[in-house]
Structures are given as C-alpha cells and as structure tokens.
Design an enzyme around this catalytic site. Structure first.
Site, PDB file in Angstrom:
ATOM      1  N   LYS A   1       0.834  -1.212   0.000  1.00 18.66           N
ATOM      2  CA  LYS A   1       0.000   0.000   0.000  1.00 18.66           C
ATOM      3  C   LYS A   1       0.864   1.256   0.000  1.00 18.66           C
ATOM      4  CE  LYS A   1      -3.657   2.557   0.063  1.00 18.66           C
ATOM      5  NZ  LYS A   1      -4.731   2.534   1.057  1.00 18.66           N
TER       6      LYS A   1
ATOM      7  N   LYS B   1      -0.721  11.210   5.535  1.00 19.84           N
ATOM      8  CA  LYS B   1      -0.343  10.199   6.535  1.00 19.84           C
ATOM      9  C   LYS B   1       0.315   8.997   5.875  1.00 19.84           C
ATOM     10  CE  LYS B   1      -3.235   7.242   7.476  1.00 19.84           C
ATOM     11  NZ  LYS B   1      -3.616   5.885   7.003  1.00 19.84           N
TER      12      LYS B   1
END
Length: 318
Positions: free
Chosen positions: A199, A267
C-alpha cells in the site's frame, strides 16, 4: 433469471464454507463485525450485507449509526461487544494508533477476543505496527490479516477494490472468498505487514501520478488547449491511467469532494517515507508529493480529495 440465482447462491455457499473452519460448532457462520464506517468502510459494510452476511458494527456518529441500522446492520455501543459476538472482524480506521487502540486498548476488542478469531485490517497503517499487533494477538490464538485497499470510494461502492494482503497464507486462503465481496484484484503479498508495504508503494505511485497529471494540465492550460480534449487524447494511449481518468476529471471540474482525503494521503506518504528512511533510500519524487500534500493540508484542505494538490501546483505557477 434462474441461472443468475444459482450463481448467486453458489457464491454465497462458497463464502460461508471459506469461513466455516473458525467456528467451534460445525456450521456456517455469517456474523461479521465491522469497525470504521467512513468514506470507504460504509460501502464495504453495505456490500457484506448485500451478500447475505449479518454485520455487527460500532460507530460514534449518530448519522452513520441510524443509516446502517436502517440498512440492516446491528449496532453495538461498545467495541468489546463486537469481539464477543463475532469471530471475523473487519477494521477500516484512519491510522496506526486507532487500529492499536481498537484491537489492544482497554475498551477494545482484546478483552473478549475468541480463539481463532480473524481480524481483517483494511486500514492503511505502519507495517511495523501491523507486525507488533499480530505478534500480540497470537497469545490469544487470534489472527491478523493486513488487507489495505486501493480504488477510492467508487471502488468501495462497486466492490471492485484492489486488496493487498499480508499475513498467514493459510488464513488468507480461508477468507479470500470473503474478500472477493469487497474487491476484484486481490493479491497475497507475503508475511504480516507485506500488505501495508504494498500500500505504501501504491500511495507513492498515486501521488506521483497526480503530480504528473497536474503538471501536464498546467502546461496545456498555459498553451490555451482544451483540457477535456487533452485528457481524451491521452486516455487513448500509453498515458492512460485511472488517475488521469478519475482525478483528471476532478481537476478539470475543480471538484475536490473527497473520494480519499488529502490528510489521509499525507499520513500514508509519511509512512512510506519513514520506511525509505529506515532503509536509507532517498525517494525524491515521494518527498515532493508529500510536500505538496502537506501544503494542501496546511492550507485547510485536509478533508478535500487528495487530488487537491493540483490546486497547489496551479497556485505555485501563477
């Protein structure tokens, strides 16, 4: 009609069979827990309901609670009640500390976790945190599968997300049919934390491609070309991508309602850059994307779609 009904029923039988092994009793188990009903989590939970599962959920926002109850989900006011009732639990939470708190916290799942429970974490968090939680859960014979996703809100709604999976492969094989309710491109990457690594790679590539699309639109606009025609032309060749198609349209229309929020993408880029730093790798493109996302967040655009970095690039070149 009969053929479609047969296919639907056959698929459901396979789904139930794939998770039957976790039950102490030899019968199918259709109780699914879900925590984290945001932009992505809510349509995921609805797709599970649509596939015939009973979904128990925890949420704080009254609007979400009412909507999901009306959709057929069962609300629990305490997280620990989810682990008391369910042995398969999905999470889709903002960051590492939230996942850690929900699983291991004083008022979290930990107290009532049953043996052979599977927690499927579809959040995007630090691989190190995933490994740490997975190790702790083994004390209770509980399995953690990290399964972050890509595809945005539209992918979650349509059930065609890309899912990157890390964890025990035997456990993955038991629940991969269940994941097929939520996604189409499901890839087992490797041991615990591997899904999160994949990811991070995804988020670097997505951000970098959005930068490239923003820059070519800036160039075309300065040269007085129609951006819609530029997009159409490029979609027909090697430059074709979902970013150009979906986020390109957002940029042209200046519609930055979130499919995936800038604050969350920032983030994710920080997670990726922390990984690269630990390996002493200098990822200049990722750093540039991160700085653009940071500027967008500092400019009050945290809750806009992450393609808002197009606006930053445009403003930097006025």
């Amino acid at each position: 009609m009969l053929k479609e009904l047969f296919i639907t029923n056959f698929h459901m039988i396979n789904l139930l069979d794939s998770i039957q092994y976790i039950m102490d009793e030899k019968k199918p188990h259709s109780e699914i827990g879900f925590i984290g009903l945001g932009i992505m989590g809510k349509p995921m939970a609805k797709n599970l309901i649509n596939s015939g599962f009973n979904v128990s959920f925890f949420a704080r926002r009254q609007k979400i609670i009412k909507e999901m109850i009306l959709y057929g989900c069962t609300y629990h006011s305490e997280i620990k009640d989810i682990s008391k009732k369910c042995k398969i639990i999905f999470l889709n939470l903002p960051d590492s500390k939230d996942v850690k708190s929900v699983i291991l916290g004083k008022n979290g799942l930990w107290a009532n976790l049953q043996k052979n429970t599977i927690i499927i974490d579809m959040s995007t968090i630090s691989p190190q945190t995933t490994k740490e939680i997975s190790k702790k859960l083994k004390i209770k014979s509980v399995f953690l599968i990290d399964a972050p996703v890509s595809g945005g809100e539209i992918g979650a709604i349509n059930g065609n997300l890309s899912i990157m999976v890390g964890g025990d492969k035997k456990i993955y094989n038991k629940i991969k049919n269940l994941l097929s309710v939520l996604g189409e491109n499901i890839t087992y990457i490797g041991a615990s934390g591997s899904g999160q690594i994949a990811k991070s790679c995804n988020q670097i590539l997505v951000a970098g491609t959005m930068v490239a699309v923003s820059e070519i639109f800036l160039l075309a606009k300065k040269l007085k070309c129609d951006l819609n025609l530029i997009q159409t032309a490029l979609l027909g060749g090697f430059a074709n991508s979902k970013i150009l198609k979906i986020h390109g349209k957002r940029m042209i229309k200046k519609n930055y309602e979130p499919g995936f929020k800038a604050g969350l993408h920032l983030k994710d880029l920080n997670i990726a850059l922390n990984l690269s730093k630990s390996l002493k790798i200098d990822l200049k493109g990722a750093k540039y994307s991160k700085n653009l996302m940071l500027k967008a967040v500092k400019n009050g655009k945290r809750n806009k779609d992450s393609s808002i970095i197009n606006q930053i690039i445009q403003n930097n070149n006025k």
